[in-house]
Design an enzyme around this catalytic site. Sequence first.
Site, PDB file in Angstrom:
ATOM      1  N   ASP A  92       0.810  -1.207   0.000  1.00 51.92           N
ATOM      2  CA  ASP A  92       0.000   0.000   0.000  1.00 51.92           C
ATOM      3  C   ASP A  92       0.850   1.267   0.000  1.00 51.92           C
ATOM      4  O   ASP A  92       0.470   2.287  -0.578  1.00 51.92           O
ATOM      5  CB  ASP A  92      -0.927   0.011   1.214  1.00 51.92           C
ATOM      6  CG  ASP A  92      -2.117  -0.927   1.041  1.00 51.92           C
ATOM      7  OD1 ASP A  92      -2.354  -1.378  -0.093  1.00 51.92           O
ATOM      8  OD2 ASP A  92      -2.806  -1.199   2.042  1.00 51.92           O
TER       9      ASP A  92
ATOM     10  N   ARG B 163      -8.691  19.497  22.930  1.00 50.46           N
ATOM     11  CA  ARG B 163      -7.401  19.457  23.601  1.00 50.46           C
ATOM     12  C   ARG B 163      -6.920  18.019  23.604  1.00 50.46           C
ATOM     13  O   ARG B 163      -7.646  17.121  24.008  1.00 50.46           O
ATOM     14  CB  ARG B 163      -7.503  19.997  25.034  1.00 50.46           C
ATOM     15  CG  ARG B 163      -7.563  21.513  25.136  1.00 50.46           C
ATOM     16  CD  ARG B 163      -7.814  21.958  26.560  1.00 50.46           C
ATOM     17  NE  ARG B 163      -7.627  23.379  26.744  1.00 50.46           N
ATOM     18  CZ  ARG B 163      -8.518  24.307  26.428  1.00 50.46           C
ATOM     19  NH1 ARG B 163      -9.682  23.925  25.897  1.00 50.46           N
ATOM     20  NH2 ARG B 163      -8.272  25.587  26.630  1.00 50.46           N
TER      21      ARG B 163
ATOM     22  N   ALA C 170      -6.598   2.351   8.288  1.00 47.56           N
ATOM     23  CA  ALA C 170      -5.212   2.684   8.588  1.00 47.56           C
ATOM     24  C   ALA C 170      -5.108   3.411   9.936  1.00 47.56           C
ATOM     25  O   ALA C 170      -5.582   2.913  10.957  1.00 47.56           O
ATOM     26  CB  ALA C 170      -4.633   3.516   7.442  1.00 47.56           C
TER      27      ALA C 170
END
Length: 265
Positions: free
Chosen positions: A45, A147, A161
């Site tokens: 990939d 945050r 992924a």
Amino acid sequence: MKIAIISNSGAKSQAASTALRQQLTAAGFDLGTKQPDVVITVGGDGTLLSAFHRYADSLATVRFIGVHTGHLGFYTDWRDYEIGDLVTALQHDAGQSVSYPLLDVRADFADHTSAHYLALNEATLRRYGSTMRCDVDIRDNFFENFRGDGLCVSTPTGSTAYSKSNGGAVIHPRLDALQVTEIASINNRVFRTLAAPMLLAPDEWVTLKPEPREDYLMTVDQFTLDPQPIVSLTLKVAQERVHFAQYRHMHFWDRVEDAFIGAKQ
């Protein structure tokens, strides 16, 4: 048909690439890297991602084919021992293809310049060694103040992924959507985020407005960028799409099962 072949440097990939070149030449195909009709990558990939960015300006006219020489790849339909079958499929090519959505990324910088990128998998904005503070807008409406370490925005094909590693959902690539996942967000009595992946529709976009700093790290697929101070990062489903030459059906959920579960083996 003009065909370009891009291979990684591994010995197995180089051997498969040589065999592919020989058989394609014998079959009468025109091999060249300029303005190809089909780009064949040999490796995994990562090799295909590199080829995608190399030909990002020609997505309307080029189709991709992936040959993998290692572990299962989500973008690679052929194995290195199937070179002969691939050449035969190319000889009977009728222009068939399947297309997947891409991620449009626009970065606006403090000096009033901007940059534009296309991502096949994902884009991220992060800080290392300190907390990233960032306003998140959806369709230009304020949504939350984030945050944490950073944020990841992925395509459906990229959902398996880095996004998945951050707790994102696996999305079928036929869905035109983008996914926002948090990277180590801070949630307590003082700071609060949604703390869950978000799927955005194709007519929506997300804008990240980080607190002014000079140490942000932005990635687009496997490329790491060290940009000048960022004012905002706007991400949406791109108008462009990536096209893969499709000669046989490869079931997406079979790929997912084989890659992450392996119970059928």
